[in-house]
Design a protein around this motif. Structure first.
Motif, PDB file in Angstrom:
ATOM      1  N   MET A 104       0.833  -1.195   0.000  1.00 43.22           N
ATOM      2  CA  MET A 104       0.000   0.000   0.000  1.00 43.22           C
ATOM      3  C   MET A 104       0.869   1.247   0.000  1.00 43.22           C
ATOM      4  SD  MET A 104      -2.994   1.147   2.677  1.00 43.22           S
ATOM      5  CE  MET A 104      -3.866   2.713   2.491  1.00 43.22           C
ATOM      6  N   GLU A 105       1.912   1.232   0.786  1.00 44.18           N
ATOM      7  CA  GLU A 105       2.822   2.375   0.839  1.00 44.18           C
ATOM      8  C   GLU A 105       3.480   2.626  -0.516  1.00 44.18           C
ATOM      9  OE1 GLU A 105       5.486   1.274   3.920  1.00 44.18           O
ATOM     10  OE2 GLU A 105       4.145   1.888   5.560  1.00 44.18           O
ATOM     11  N   LYS A 106       3.790   1.548  -1.249  1.00 45.34           N
ATOM     12  CA  LYS A 106       4.493   1.675  -2.529  1.00 45.34           C
ATOM     13  C   LYS A 106       3.553   1.983  -3.690  1.00 45.34           C
ATOM     14  CE  LYS A 106       8.306  -1.468  -1.346  1.00 45.34           C
ATOM     15  NZ  LYS A 106       8.972  -2.764  -1.681  1.00 45.34           N
ATOM     16  N   THR A 107       2.345   1.404  -3.666  1.00 48.46           N
ATOM     17  CA  THR A 107       1.477   1.477  -4.848  1.00 48.46           C
ATOM     18  C   THR A 107       0.184   2.244  -4.629  1.00 48.46           C
ATOM     19  OG1 THR A 107       0.292  -0.579  -4.313  1.00 48.46           O
ATOM     20  CG2 THR A 107       2.345  -0.781  -5.556  1.00 48.46           C
ATOM     21  N   GLY A 108      -0.256   2.424  -3.390  1.00 54.05           N
ATOM     22  CA  GLY A 108      -1.513   3.101  -3.116  1.00 54.05           C
ATOM     23  C   GLY A 108      -2.722   2.184  -3.092  1.00 54.05           C
ATOM     24  N   ILE A 109      -2.517   0.886  -3.309  1.00 54.66           N
ATOM     25  CA  ILE A 109      -3.624  -0.075  -3.233  1.00 54.66           C
ATOM     26  C   ILE A 109      -3.930  -0.326  -1.766  1.00 54.66           C
ATOM     27  CG2 ILE A 109      -4.406  -2.397  -3.822  1.00 54.66           C
ATOM     28  CD1 ILE A 109      -2.308  -2.352  -6.087  1.00 54.66           C
ATOM     29  N   PRO A 110      -5.160  -0.114  -1.322  1.00 56.46           N
ATOM     30  CA  PRO A 110      -5.474  -0.310   0.098  1.00 56.46           C
ATOM     31  C   PRO A 110      -5.079  -1.701   0.584  1.00 56.46           C
ATOM     32  CG  PRO A 110      -7.307   0.739  -1.023  1.00 56.46           C
ATOM     33  CD  PRO A 110      -6.342   0.337  -2.090  1.00 56.46           C
ATOM     34  N   ALA A 111      -4.444  -1.742   1.748  1.00 50.89           N
ATOM     35  CA  ALA A 111      -4.040  -3.029   2.327  1.00 50.89           C
ATOM     36  C   ALA A 111      -5.254  -3.909   2.581  1.00 50.89           C
ATOM     37  CB  ALA A 111      -3.275  -2.793   3.629  1.00 50.89           C
ATOM     38  N   GLY A 191     -10.437   7.135  -3.034  1.00 53.31           N
ATOM     39  CA  GLY A 191      -9.762   7.304  -1.754  1.00 53.31           C
ATOM     40  C   GLY A 191      -9.078   6.012  -1.315  1.00 53.31           C
ATOM     41  N   LYS A 192      -7.907   6.150  -0.711  1.00 53.76           N
ATOM     42  CA  LYS A 192      -7.153   4.963  -0.283  1.00 53.76           C
ATOM     43  C   LYS A 192      -7.798   4.270   0.911  1.00 53.76           C
ATOM     44  CE  LYS A 192      -2.627   6.509  -1.951  1.00 53.76           C
ATOM     45  NZ  LYS A 192      -3.139   7.691  -2.671  1.00 53.76           N
ATOM     46  N   ASN A 193      -8.769   4.932   1.529  1.00 58.03           N
ATOM     47  CA  ASN A 193      -9.469   4.292   2.641  1.00 58.03           C
ATOM     48  C   ASN A 193     -10.919   3.939   2.275  1.00 58.03           C
ATOM     49  OD1 ASN A 193     -10.347   6.905   2.456  1.00 58.03           O
ATOM     50  ND2 ASN A 193     -10.381   7.301   4.664  1.00 58.03           N
ATOM     51  N   ASP A 194     -11.234   4.011   0.982  1.00 57.67           N
ATOM     52  CA  ASP A 194     -12.592   3.696   0.516  1.00 57.67           C
ATOM     53  C   ASP A 194     -12.591   2.297  -0.108  1.00 57.67           C
ATOM     54  OD1 ASP A 194     -15.192   3.676  -0.320  1.00 57.67           O
ATOM     55  OD2 ASP A 194     -15.094   5.564  -1.441  1.00 57.67           O
ATOM     56  N   TYR A 195     -12.496   1.294   0.750  1.00 52.21           N
ATOM     57  CA  TYR A 195     -12.391  -0.079   0.244  1.00 52.21           C
ATOM     58  C   TYR A 195     -13.639  -0.517  -0.507  1.00 52.21           C
ATOM     59  CZ  TYR A 195     -15.080  -1.058   4.493  1.00 52.21           C
ATOM     60  OH  TYR A 195     -16.040  -1.049   5.479  1.00 52.21           O
ATOM     61  N   ALA A 196     -14.808   0.004  -0.127  1.00 58.75           N
ATOM     62  CA  ALA A 196     -16.049  -0.382  -0.806  1.00 58.75           C
ATOM     63  C   ALA A 196     -16.030   0.077  -2.262  1.00 58.75           C
ATOM     64  CB  ALA A 196     -17.255   0.200  -0.079  1.00 58.75           C
ATOM     65  N   ALA A 231      -5.818   2.412   7.822  1.00 58.96           N
ATOM     66  CA  ALA A 231      -5.683   3.543   8.752  1.00 58.96           C
ATOM     67  C   ALA A 231      -4.258   3.630   9.300  1.00 58.96           C
ATOM     68  CB  ALA A 231      -6.691   3.397   9.894  1.00 58.96           C
ATOM     69  N   GLU A 232      -3.644   2.481   9.560  1.00 63.20           N
ATOM     70  CA  GLU A 232      -2.267   2.486  10.085  1.00 63.20           C
ATOM     71  C   GLU A 232      -1.301   3.064   9.065  1.00 63.20           C
ATOM     72  OE1 GLU A 232      -1.350  -1.482  11.283  1.00 63.20           O
ATOM     73  OE2 GLU A 232      -2.853  -1.538  12.883  1.00 63.20           O
ATOM     74  N   VAL A 233      -1.472   2.702   7.793  1.00 67.84           N
ATOM     75  CA  VAL A 233      -0.591   3.236   6.752  1.00 67.84           C
ATOM     76  C   VAL A 233      -0.820   4.726   6.562  1.00 67.84           C
ATOM     77  CG1 VAL A 233      -0.015   3.142   4.294  1.00 67.84           C
ATOM     78  CG2 VAL A 233      -0.396   1.020   5.569  1.00 67.84           C
ATOM     79  N   LEU A 234      -2.088   5.152   6.628  1.00 67.75           N
ATOM     80  CA  LEU A 234      -2.432   6.558   6.408  1.00 67.75           C
ATOM     81  C   LEU A 234      -2.238   7.415   7.650  1.00 67.75           C
ATOM     82  CD1 LEU A 234      -5.705   6.012   4.333  1.00 67.75           C
ATOM     83  CD2 LEU A 234      -3.451   6.665   3.461  1.00 67.75           C
ATOM     84  N   GLY A 235      -1.943   6.771   8.793  1.00 76.10           N
ATOM     85  CA  GLY A 235      -1.746   7.523  10.031  1.00 76.10           C
ATOM     86  C   GLY A 235      -3.030   8.104  10.577  1.00 76.10           C
ATOM     87  N   LYS A 236      -4.158   7.419  10.373  1.00 74.98           N
ATOM     88  CA  LYS A 236      -5.447   7.892  10.854  1.00 74.98           C
ATOM     89  C   LYS A 236      -5.992   6.966  11.925  1.00 74.98           C
ATOM     90  CE  LYS A 236      -6.762  10.097   6.470  1.00 74.98           C
ATOM     91  NZ  LYS A 236      -7.818  10.175   5.418  1.00 74.98           N
ATOM     92  N   ASP A 237      -6.959   7.477  12.681  1.00 69.68           N
ATOM     93  CA  ASP A 237      -7.643   6.641  13.663  1.00 69.68           C
ATOM     94  C   ASP A 237      -8.610   5.717  12.940  1.00 69.68           C
ATOM     95  OD1 ASP A 237      -6.317   7.865  15.758  1.00 69.68           O
ATOM     96  OD2 ASP A 237      -7.869   9.405  16.002  1.00 69.68           O
ATOM     97  N   TYR A 238      -8.674   4.491  13.403  1.00 72.30           N
ATOM     98  CA  TYR A 238      -9.566   3.520  12.769  1.00 72.30           C
ATOM     99  C   TYR A 238     -10.909   3.494  13.481  1.00 72.30           C
ATOM    100  CZ  TYR A 238     -11.695  -0.975  11.679  1.00 72.30           C
ATOM    101  OH  TYR A 238     -12.587  -1.956  11.326  1.00 72.30           O
ATOM    102  N   VAL A 239     -11.978   3.590  12.710  1.00 70.38           N
ATOM    103  CA  VAL A 239     -13.336   3.458  13.219  1.00 70.38           C
ATOM    104  C   VAL A 239     -13.991   2.307  12.473  1.00 70.38           C
ATOM    105  CG1 VAL A 239     -15.566   4.554  13.532  1.00 70.38           C
ATOM    106  CG2 VAL A 239     -13.476   5.917  13.706  1.00 70.38           C
ATOM    107  N   SER A 240     -14.417   1.293  13.197  1.00 65.54           N
ATOM    108  CA  SER A 240     -15.022   0.140  12.549  1.00 65.54           C
ATOM    109  C   SER A 240     -16.304   0.541  11.846  1.00 65.54           C
ATOM    110  CB  SER A 240     -15.309  -0.964  13.571  1.00 65.54           C
ATOM    111  OG  SER A 240     -16.381  -0.587  14.411  1.00 65.54           O
TER     112      SER A 240
END
Length: 299
Positions: A104-111, A191-196, A231-240
């Motif tokens: 994810m860090e290298k390519t931007g594909i969400p983990a 968005g890198k956090n928009d897995y849906a 969230a860990e890669v992006l440095g954000k808080d995770y909300v389920s």
């Protein structure tokens, strides 16, 4: 002459008596043989208390034993159909989450997407391609592949699939596959956090032929909270997602009331047409006490 005749007769008589006694002795039965029953000559089986049980008895016992299966199982369908336990999926995630985050860090594909696809397509590492070829994404050879391969029947019979020395090679090629094909370019506008959105975009771009692929992928990501690695890669808080959906419902439907003097749970239950128990449940209350100025949920 008479004497000689007498002696001859006497000798014949003595000889005949001796002959009769000899016949009696030789014809007399052996007393040991006569008193020994024939049945006693049959060798009886020897019983040994410590002798192992017969194989039939052991087999019968093992077939009636109830296996100690995991309390939670599911069937994963993609490259192959397998049944896995929750423990197996969690172990798989723990093993490959670092690779997914690095990609994810290298390519931007969400983990979360990488892990979800890997779980779904490899059967959490139990499918034949992952077991025999370390191929966790069902990546086919394609014309540019010059490495080792394995034949496997998927969409067509005996198709060529890539074979890797280590699963990490499969994860690397999966990322390269998405970043190098023009038809997947639109995914990287999401968005890198928009897995849906990524799950639906993969299907729209032709990644999978299964019409339910996005739902299966999203279901795995949410069930195992894979978005926390994004969230860990992006440095954000995770909300389920469960909490997020609950907050949305509250924002749209919740009605609050501020307690004033004279209010009781009983009076409020009558005022807002809600039971006392429901009021307590909505507000996580252990007793019926209220405080002036207290804000409570009444709807």
């Amino acid at each position: 002459m008479i004497k000689k005749l007498f002696l001859l007769l006497l000798m014949i008589f003595v000889a005949s008596c001796g002959s009769n006694q000899s016949v009696v002795r030789t014809s007399q039965p052996d007393p040991r043989k006569a008193t020994t029953p024939v049945a006693q000559r049959v060798k009886k089986p020897i019983y040994r208390p410590n002798q192992p049980k017969k194989p039939e008895a052991v087999a019968q016992k093992t077939t009636t034993t109830i296996p100690n299966n995991s309390s939670s199982t599911e069937i994963l369908e993609a490259t192959t159909r397998v049944r896995v336990t929750t423990e197996m999926v969690l172990a798989y995630i723990d093993k490959y989450k670092a690779i997914a985050k690095e990609n994810m860090e290298k390519t931007g594909i969400p983990a979360s997407v990488t892990l979800g696809q890997a779980i779904l397509e490899s059967g959490a590492g139990t499918g034949p391609l992952s077991m025999q070829a370390n191929n966790h994404f069902g990546i086919k050879c394609h014309k540019e592949w010059t490495g080792p391969s394995i034949r496997y029947t998927d969409d067509e019979e005996n198709e060529c699939f890539r074979k890797y020395d280590d699963p990490s090679g499969s994860f690397r090629d999966h990322s390269y596959f998405l970043t190098s094909r023009p038809r997947y370019a639109s995914l990287f506008q999401l968005g890198k956090n928009d897995y849906a959105a990524w799950a639906r975009g993969l299907k729209a771009a032709g990644y999978a032929t299964d019409p339910k692929y996005p739902e299966k992928l999203i279901g795995l990501i949410e069930r195992y909270q894979l978005a926390k690695y994004d969230a860990e890669v992006l440095g954000k808080d995770y909300v389920s997602m469960a909490v997020a959906k609950k907050e949305i419902v509250y924002a749209e439907e919740v009605e609050r009331y501020t307690v004033v003097k004279g209010d009781t749970l009983y009076s409020l239950s009558k005022k807002f047409n809600i039971s006392i128990e429901e009021l307590k449940r909505k507000n996580n209350m252990n007793d019926n006490s209220l405080s002036l100025g207290q804000t409570i949920i009444v709807k």
